[in-house]
Design a protein around this motif. Structure first.
Motif, mmCIF file in Angstrom:
data_model
loop_
_atom_site.group_PDB
_atom_site.id
_atom_site.type_symbol
_atom_site.label_atom_id
_atom_site.label_comp_id
_atom_site.label_asym_id
_atom_site.label_seq_id
_atom_site.Cartn_x
_atom_site.Cartn_y
_atom_site.Cartn_z
ATOM 1 N N UNK A 1 -1.218 4.735 4.331
ATOM 2 C CA UNK A 1 -1.764 3.359 3.577
ATOM 3 C C UNK A 1 -3.084 3.949 4.190
ATOM 4 N N UNK A 2 -4.139 3.757 2.769
ATOM 5 C CA UNK A 2 -5.509 4.588 2.726
ATOM 6 C C UNK A 2 -6.102 3.077 3.618
ATOM 7 N N UNK A 3 -7.365 3.082 4.688
ATOM 8 C CA UNK A 3 -7.574 2.375 4.720
ATOM 9 C C UNK A 3 -8.916 1.741 4.366
ATOM 10 N N UNK A 4 -9.425 2.564 2.798
ATOM 11 C CA UNK A 4 -9.634 1.825 2.307
ATOM 12 C C UNK A 4 -9.401 0.829 1.061
ATOM 13 N N UNK B 1 1.067 -1.581 -0.512
ATOM 14 C CA UNK B 1 0.234 -0.284 -0.299
ATOM 15 C C UNK B 1 0.439 1.669 -0.109
ATOM 16 N N UNK B 2 2.512 0.662 0.351
ATOM 17 C CA UNK B 2 2.618 2.389 0.453
ATOM 18 C C UNK B 2 4.465 1.703 -0.243
ATOM 19 N N UNK B 3 5.251 2.808 -0.274
ATOM 20 C CA UNK B 3 6.704 2.755 -1.477
ATOM 21 C C UNK B 3 7.432 2.389 0.131
ATOM 22 N N UNK B 4 8.588 3.519 -0.252
ATOM 23 C CA UNK B 4 9.759 2.814 0.633
ATOM 24 C C UNK B 4 10.174 2.016 0.554
ATOM 25 N N UNK B 5 10.856 1.483 -0.322
ATOM 26 C CA UNK B 5 11.474 -0.180 -0.403
ATOM 27 C C UNK B 5 12.594 0.293 -0.822
ATOM 28 N N UNK C 1 1.677 -17.892 -2.364
ATOM 29 C CA UNK C 1 1.094 -16.855 -1.395
ATOM 30 C C UNK C 1 0.090 -15.986 -2.409
ATOM 31 N N UNK C 2 -0.606 -15.524 -1.288
ATOM 32 C CA UNK C 2 -1.520 -14.629 -1.539
ATOM 33 C C UNK C 2 -1.883 -13.311 -0.338
ATOM 34 N N UNK C 3 -1.502 -12.491 -0.497
ATOM 35 C CA UNK C 3 -0.906 -11.170 0.498
ATOM 36 C C UNK C 3 -1.730 -10.002 0.182
ATOM 37 N N UNK C 4 -2.739 -9.773 1.410
ATOM 38 C CA UNK C 4 -3.564 -8.661 1.462
ATOM 39 C C UNK C 4 -2.682 -7.639 2.596
ATOM 40 N N UNK C 5 -2.943 -6.549 2.396
ATOM 41 C CA UNK C 5 -2.016 -5.577 3.581
ATOM 42 C C UNK C 5 -0.869 -5.513 3.775
ATOM 43 N N UNK C 6 -0.367 -6.852 3.342
ATOM 44 C CA UNK C 6 1.162 -6.521 4.245
ATOM 45 C C UNK C 6 0.837 -8.640 4.852
ATOM 46 N N UNK C 7 -0.185 -9.108 5.147
ATOM 47 C CA UNK C 7 -0.426 -9.986 5.279
ATOM 48 C C UNK C 7 -1.147 -11.424 4.469
ATOM 49 N N UNK C 8 -0.386 -12.623 4.803
ATOM 50 C CA UNK C 8 -0.203 -13.699 3.878
ATOM 51 C C UNK C 8 -1.976 -14.128 4.291
#
Ligand code: ASP
Length: 639
Positions: free
Chosen positions: A469-472, A334-338, A526-533
């Motif tokens: 991180x946009x909560x929506x 959801x955000x950069x800072x790579x 793996x499927x990841x959503x907002x940093x959670x597997x």
């Protein structure tokens, strides 16, 4: 005066944000999931004619019977009645002839259950409550019955009243009365319903239950052990229906799914439960692309209508890329800072620890740029970030504040050459107020530490008011091309499966299995959503010989434990693959709940206890006897 009070208290009790939406909108209407809208019949077969939450001006003049809990009473004139569907105001009759009705409604404690009958009338002009869906009407009561009186409660049933989680879990049946818990569980039920519809009706899947009394599976998570009446023999609770779903493919079922309860005895972790639910899926004659499309379609179909529709296909990233850019196999995209590799810029550095790292194999210099870090982060934040890296990763992290005046406030500022500074600014697109965190060391370790710091810094920046991180936003990502094996943590000379031992190797790496197995990539995704597997699966090995080689030779597992599966693969097993979605985690992210315990009706505490019933419990020796079990109490135990 009384009327004024009755309208005002809604102002007081009106929650904000999402809760307000839940309470103001009736729950059934809020919870429309998927494409078709059909209002269920909520009052069939029961004593009521209507739900509290459904009454509107269109019901004016109707005689209704409602059943619900007393939420509030005001001045013995108004009563607000609640059921799962919402709130409605009821007018207590004041006439002498209705004295018995008045007595029931005025004396029943809050949270008592009552049944009332009366007429739907409009509220007097100016006394409507636009914040309540039922706010234009009220019910003029004629008869009332106290169905059950409520004793003194351990806490108030109001979402805005704060209570500890331990108290909520101890009285879970009361906690479930909250609008938030009702919303979470109903949303869960509706999403699961849509998933069943998608899988069974649209794509011909078969819903099959598999046993929960099973035996130990080699590799993977720790399992719960269940004694049997045969001396020394134990069942295990399955960590997942993995073997059964593969055997169903051998059995020609072709497309299986199950809302499966799984068990893992893994101790306490914040986002885990010892028993949890998976949407478990297996298909024959499928490849990775097929599974990915199926899951994207499944989520799109079951996604709640009050959220932005999902855009498919979801992006994907290799494991190597996820590690290099985000320091983890579950990147929060959801955000950069790579993480950026800046090794080339420091090949000629005079800074000792950078030189040292670069001279080693796999050695690298890495950095992340924290946008507006200088504005939001304090010196003590930077100090605690450095301490965290040192304590947890034994890694030195340098903060660099590249202010425009080039007076870089970093412990090694003097040693950074002008060309390194300008190169860094260009490569990392550094702006005036940014902070760069730099570390050096072995590639994986350097990435892991920066990956962790990236998330820590995001939390810190957000706590200080920056919006990262946009909560929506729901940011899905497939992570692919995992290694098939990892070195065992406790003995790095040996290998263990990165996913589970039934995962097929990547077809292009097959030959490496016999020469350099640690280099083999797998067909695991793996499927990841907002940093959670939230899911994972693989294409499976369907060749008995290959499965035997991996289990016996590479993983050094006892193949006897899996002889049934190995035998089955030899009897014409079709190529197959599957996936499991972690339902609790998925619903937790969709509802924005702070913990997975908030989307499970009766969860266990952090320590795996049921705080309501006190499970697990000791059993007297005579009850253990049939199982040939004796407890040897630890010296410091109180029992
Ligand atoms: N059984 C696996 C798990 O529970 C998922 C799968 O491979 O389908 O993680």
């Amino acid at each position: 005066m009384f009327c004024w009070l009755s309208r005002q208290y809604w102002g007081f009790s009106t929650p904000t944000g999402r809760m307000a939406h839940l309470i103001r909108g009736s729950l059934s209407r809020t919870l429309v999931v998927g494409s078709q809208r059909r209002t269920p019949e909520f009052s069939s077969f029961v004593a009521r004619t209507n739900t509290c939450g459904e009454l509107r001006s269109s019901h004016l003049g109707q005689e209704v019977t409602l059943c619900g809990w007393i939420q509030y009473r005001r001045q013995n004139i108004f009563l607000v009645l609640r059921d799962f569907h919402g709130l409605v105001q009821v007018v207590i009759p004041q006439e002498e002839s209705a004295a018995s009705v008045k007595k029931i409604l005025c004396e029943a404690p809050v949270e008592s259950v009552v049944q009332v009958s009366g007429t739907v009338i409009s509220r007097p002009p100016g006394q409507e409550n636009p914040k309540m869906p039922t706010g234009e009407i009220e019910v003029k009561v004629k008869t009332a019955e106290l169905l059950n009186s409520c004793k003194k409660l351990p806490f108030e049933i109001k979402d805005f009243v704060k209570k500890t989680e331990a108290l909520r879990l101890q009285y879970r049946y009361l906690d479930l009365r909250s609008f938030q818990m009702q919303y979470n569980l109903r949303l869960r039920s509706q999403m699961v319903m849509k998933m069943r519809e998608y899988l069974c009706n649209l794509h011909g899947f078969v819903d099959i239950e598999t046993p929960t009394l099973f035996k130990r599976t080699p590799g993977g998570a720790k399992e719960f052990v269940i004694p049997s009446r045969e001396p020394g023999k134990f069942y295990c609770l399955p960590q997942s229906p993995q073997q059964f779903k593969q055997l169903l493919m051998v059995g020609g079922l072709d497309r299986y799914f199950q809302v499966a309860r799984c068990y893992r005895d893994e101790g306490s972790r914040p986002d885990r439960q010892p028993e949890f639910t998976q949407i478990d899926i297996e298909m024959s004659f499928v490849d990775q692309t097929g599974i990915r499309s199926l899951i994207e379609g499944l989520l799109q179909y079951s996604w709640p209508n009050d959220k932005d529709p999902l855009v498919v296909p979801f992006p994907s990233m290799t494991f190597a890329e996820a590690l290099a850019s985000y320091g983890t196999d579950k990147p929060d995209t959801r955000f950069g800072m790579k993480i950026i590799d800046i090794s080339d810029m420091f090949r000629n550095t005079e800074v000792g620890f950078l030189q040292d790292a670069l001279s080693k194999p796999q050695g690298a210099v890495k950095a992340i740029c924290i946008s507006e870090g200088a504005k939001y982060l304090k010196r003590k934040d930077i100090e605690s970030i450095r301490k965290f890296a040192a304590d947890h990763f034994n890694q030195e992290v340098l903060p660099v504040f590249p202010k425009a005046n080039r007076n870089w406030n970093t412990p090694v500022a003097q040693s950074i050459l002008e060309e390194q500074r300008s190169g860094l600014i260009k490569l990392m697109e550094i702006q005036e107020d940014d902070v760069v965190l730099l570390t050096a060391g072995e590639h994986k370790k350097a990435c892991s530490v920066l990956g962790k710091l990236r998330l820590e810094c995001a939390d810190l920046l957000e706590a200080r008011g920056s919006v990262l991180r946009d909560p929506a936003l729901f940011s899905f990502l497939w992570v692919v091309d995992f290694p098939l094996f990892l070195p065992k943590e406790e003995n790095p000379g040996e290998l263990e499966s990165a996913h589970h031992p039934f995962t097929a190797p990547h077809p292009s790496d097959l030959q490496l299995l016999y020469t350099e197995p640690e280099k083999v990539r797998s067909q695991h995704y793996d499927l990841v959503l907002n940093g959670s597997e939230i899911g994972g699966g693989s294409i499976r090995i369907h060749d008995a010989e290959l499965q035997h080689y991996i289990l016996a030779t590479l993983l050094k597992e006892d193949v006897k434990l899996l002889s049934h599966l190995l035998q089955a693969l030899g009897f014409g097993a079709p190529p197959h693959g599957g996936i499991a979605l972690g339902l609790d985690r998925l619903i937790c992210l969709v509802t924005g709940a702070p913990s997975i315990r908030d989307v499970i009706a009766f969860p266990k505490s952090f320590r795996g206890h049921d705080l309501m019933s006190s499970a697990p419990e000791s059993l007297p020796p005579e009850e253990l006897k049939p199982y040939h079990i004796q407890v040897s109490w630890p010296a410091d135990s109180e029992a």
